[in-house]
Design a protein around this motif. Structure first.
Motif, PDB file in Angstrom:
ATOM      1  N   LEU A   1       0.808  -1.226   0.000  1.00  0.00           N
ATOM      2  CA  LEU A   1       0.000   0.000   0.000  1.00  0.00           C
ATOM      3  C   LEU A   1       0.842   1.278   0.000  1.00  0.00           C
ATOM      4  O   LEU A   1       0.694   2.114  -0.883  1.00  0.00           O
ATOM      5  CB  LEU A   1      -0.984   0.012   1.177  1.00  0.00           C
ATOM      6  N   PHE A   2       1.705   1.464   0.986  1.00  0.00           N
ATOM      7  CA  PHE A   2       2.587   2.621   1.048  1.00  0.00           C
ATOM      8  C   PHE A   2       3.999   2.137   1.375  1.00  0.00           C
ATOM      9  O   PHE A   2       4.185   1.291   2.256  1.00  0.00           O
ATOM     10  CB  PHE A   2       2.138   3.630   2.107  1.00  0.00           C
ATOM     11  N   VAL A   3       4.988   2.674   0.654  1.00  0.00           N
ATOM     12  CA  VAL A   3       6.388   2.323   0.905  1.00  0.00           C
ATOM     13  C   VAL A   3       7.161   3.603   1.199  1.00  0.00           C
ATOM     14  O   VAL A   3       6.821   4.685   0.716  1.00  0.00           O
ATOM     15  CB  VAL A   3       7.007   1.588  -0.299  1.00  0.00           C
ATOM     16  N   ARG A   4       8.189   3.456   2.008  1.00  0.00           N
ATOM     17  CA  ARG A   4       8.979   4.621   2.404  1.00  0.00           C
ATOM     18  C   ARG A   4       9.865   5.079   1.255  1.00  0.00           C
ATOM     19  O   ARG A   4      10.393   4.286   0.478  1.00  0.00           O
ATOM     20  CB  ARG A   4       9.837   4.281   3.623  1.00  0.00           C
ATOM     21  N   SER A   5      10.031   6.403   1.197  1.00  0.00           N
ATOM     22  CA  SER A   5      10.966   7.008   0.241  1.00  0.00           C
ATOM     23  C   SER A   5      11.548   8.248   0.902  1.00  0.00           C
ATOM     24  O   SER A   5      11.159   8.607   2.023  1.00  0.00           O
ATOM     25  CB  SER A   5      10.248   7.370  -1.068  1.00  0.00           C
ATOM     26  N   GLY A   6      12.440   8.902   0.205  1.00  0.00           N
ATOM     27  CA  GLY A   6      13.039  10.099   0.785  1.00  0.00           C
ATOM     28  C   GLY A   6      12.032  11.199   1.017  1.00  0.00           C
ATOM     29  O   GLY A   6      12.248  12.069   1.861  1.00  0.00           O
ATOM     30  N   GLN A   7      10.898  11.149   0.323  1.00  0.00           N
ATOM     31  CA  GLN A   7       9.886  12.187   0.453  1.00  0.00           C
ATOM     32  C   GLN A   7       8.736  11.796   1.397  1.00  0.00           C
ATOM     33  O   GLN A   7       7.761  12.523   1.504  1.00  0.00           O
ATOM     34  CB  GLN A   7       9.299  12.492  -0.932  1.00  0.00           C
ATOM     35  N   GLY A   8       8.861  10.610   2.028  1.00  0.00           N
ATOM     36  CA  GLY A   8       7.807  10.164   2.927  1.00  0.00           C
ATOM     37  C   GLY A   8       7.271   8.804   2.517  1.00  0.00           C
ATOM     38  O   GLY A   8       8.038   7.892   2.199  1.00  0.00           O
ATOM     39  N   MET A   9       5.953   8.654   2.470  1.00  0.00           N
ATOM     40  CA  MET A   9       5.285   7.401   2.109  1.00  0.00           C
ATOM     41  C   MET A   9       4.673   7.545   0.716  1.00  0.00           C
ATOM     42  O   MET A   9       3.874   8.450   0.470  1.00  0.00           O
ATOM     43  CB  MET A   9       4.201   7.049   3.122  1.00  0.00           C
ATOM     44  N   VAL A  10       5.093   6.629  -0.185  1.00  0.00           N
ATOM     45  CA  VAL A  10       4.615   6.674  -1.570  1.00  0.00           C
ATOM     46  C   VAL A  10       3.623   5.537  -1.786  1.00  0.00           C
ATOM     47  O   VAL A  10       3.913   4.379  -1.448  1.00  0.00           O
ATOM     48  CB  VAL A  10       5.791   6.546  -2.561  1.00  0.00           C
ATOM     49  N   PRO A  11       2.438   5.814  -2.345  1.00  0.00           N
ATOM     50  CA  PRO A  11       1.451   4.749  -2.563  1.00  0.00           C
ATOM     51  C   PRO A  11       1.884   3.791  -3.671  1.00  0.00           C
ATOM     52  O   PRO A  11       2.477   4.208  -4.660  1.00  0.00           O
ATOM     53  CB  PRO A  11       0.181   5.512  -2.956  1.00  0.00           C
ATOM     54  N   THR A  12       1.580   2.531  -3.481  1.00  0.00           N
ATOM     55  CA  THR A  12       1.827   1.522  -4.507  1.00  0.00           C
ATOM     56  C   THR A  12       0.782   1.666  -5.618  1.00  0.00           C
ATOM     57  O   THR A  12      -0.233   2.357  -5.437  1.00  0.00           O
ATOM     58  CB  THR A  12       1.749   0.114  -3.919  1.00  0.00           C
ATOM     59  N   PRO A  13       1.007   0.997  -6.768  1.00  0.00           N
ATOM     60  CA  PRO A  13      -0.012   1.056  -7.830  1.00  0.00           C
ATOM     61  C   PRO A  13      -1.396   0.595  -7.344  1.00  0.00           C
ATOM     62  O   PRO A  13      -2.409   1.165  -7.736  1.00  0.00           O
ATOM     63  CB  PRO A  13       0.547   0.118  -8.904  1.00  0.00           C
ATOM     64  N   TYR A  14      -1.426  -0.418  -6.478  1.00  0.00           N
ATOM     65  CA  TYR A  14      -2.715  -0.879  -5.977  1.00  0.00           C
ATOM     66  C   TYR A  14      -3.358   0.185  -5.092  1.00  0.00           C
ATOM     67  O   TYR A  14      -4.575   0.411  -5.160  1.00  0.00           O
ATOM     68  CB  TYR A  14      -2.550  -2.179  -5.193  1.00  0.00           C
ATOM     69  N   ALA A  15      -2.528   0.865  -4.271  1.00  0.00           N
ATOM     70  CA  ALA A  15      -3.066   1.926  -3.416  1.00  0.00           C
ATOM     71  C   ALA A  15      -3.642   3.062  -4.256  1.00  0.00           C
ATOM     72  O   ALA A  15      -4.670   3.650  -3.915  1.00  0.00           O
ATOM     73  CB  ALA A  15      -1.989   2.452  -2.487  1.00  0.00           C
TER      74      ALA A  15
END
Length: 297
Positions: free
Chosen positions: A51-65
């Motif tokens: 659903l959400f994965v960490r990145s340098g900018q915060g939490m990025v939604p997955t394609p399913y999200a």
């Protein structure tokens, strides 16, 4: 598994969509970051996607999200649009009100109630049922009947009731049985043939049978009818006598018989199921009924 999603999971996803970080989502939801992390973990287990994965900018939604985001918004919008109890004004209410009543309570209560309800809630339909006891609880549980107007002795176990007014019985006949207002002794009254009203199961007992026995007297009942309005018509065209509720009098062609004593009256109540106790329409019905009926005549 997706049916296991709860509102708290949808609100957490909405906050992550909008704010992009666990800390900002937690602040918007007024919960701890740990609570958001636990909710996200549980939601991932339910849907089978990160659903959400960490990145340098915060939490990025997955394609399913990204795919389910419109559905999350739609579900939350539907929940927010759900009316709170009592928030719909009577004038905008659209439903059917089921009323169970005897012909007596229809005349005394329901006729006026329907007239006023047409003004207060013009979109509400009214369905009138004859009074009953055997299946009343079940039909109220199923929502078919909302309220019953009856006497307190006929409220089935399992229902709540609100007292409305006290009623007395009057003895009537098609001709005067005494001169002036001189009371007729009960011993003379039982020399006449009686008509009784039995709204449920046909019976010759009537509501005053036991009372006469307590007076050491026995009356002779020769006719039993299911409604008071039928009784009044039969009485006008016969030599029978009967006890009727005083609010149905005076009636042309009938005379009230003054007596030394009369059978005890009864309490008229509104009966309803506990599940409807907070229903604003029922509250209006009860308030109107109490306001329109006063002490027995």
């Amino acid at each position: 598994m997706i049916e296991k999603l709860e509102v708290v999971h949808l609100r957490m996803l909405s906050a992550l969509y909008e704010h992009g970080t666990v800390s900002s989502a937690a602040e918007a939801l007024d919960v701890s970051q740990q609570a958001v992390s636990l909710q996200l973990k549980r939601t991932r287990e339910i849907v089978g996607d990160p659903l959400f994965v960490r990145s340098g900018q915060g939490m990025v939604p997955t394609p399913y999200a990204v795919l389910i985001q419109p559905h999350v918004r739609q579900l939350l919008a539907l929940l927010h649009a759900m009316p709170a109890p009592g928030s719909i004004p009577l004038a905008a209410l659209e439903r059917t009100l089921g009323i169970s009543a005897t012909d007596y309570t229809q005349r005394i209560i329901v006729i006026d109630l329907i007239r006023e309800l047409r003004r207060a809630a013009p979109r509400v339909k009214v369905k009138i049922f004859n009074i009953e006891g055997a299946s009343l609880v079940r039909r109220m549980q199923e929502g078919e009947i909302d309220v019953a107007f009856t006497s307190n002795g006929y409220v089935p176990e399992g229902l709540l009731s609100t007292p409305l007014f006290a009623e007395r019985y009057a003895c009537v006949a098609a001709r005067p049985l005494t001169e002036g207002q001189r009371p007729l002794p009960l011993e003379a009254l039982v020399a006449h043939d009686f008509l009784v009203v039995s709204p449920g199961v046909p019976s010759f007992d009537g509501s005053a049978g036991t009372w006469f026995e307590q007076q050491g007297l026995r009356r002779r009942v020769v006719a039993s009818v299911p409604s008071y309005f039928m009784a009044l018509e039969y009485l006008r065209q016969s030599d029978l006598v009967a006890f009727v509720p005083s609010r149905l009098l005076p009636r042309e062609g009938l005379f009230e018989v003054p007596l030394q004593k009369v059978p005890p009256g009864f309490q008229v109540v509104a009966a309803y199921h506990a599940s409807a106790a907070a229903d604003p329409l029922l509250a209006w019905v009860l308030d109107h009924a109490r306001a329109r009926v006063g002490p027995a005549g």
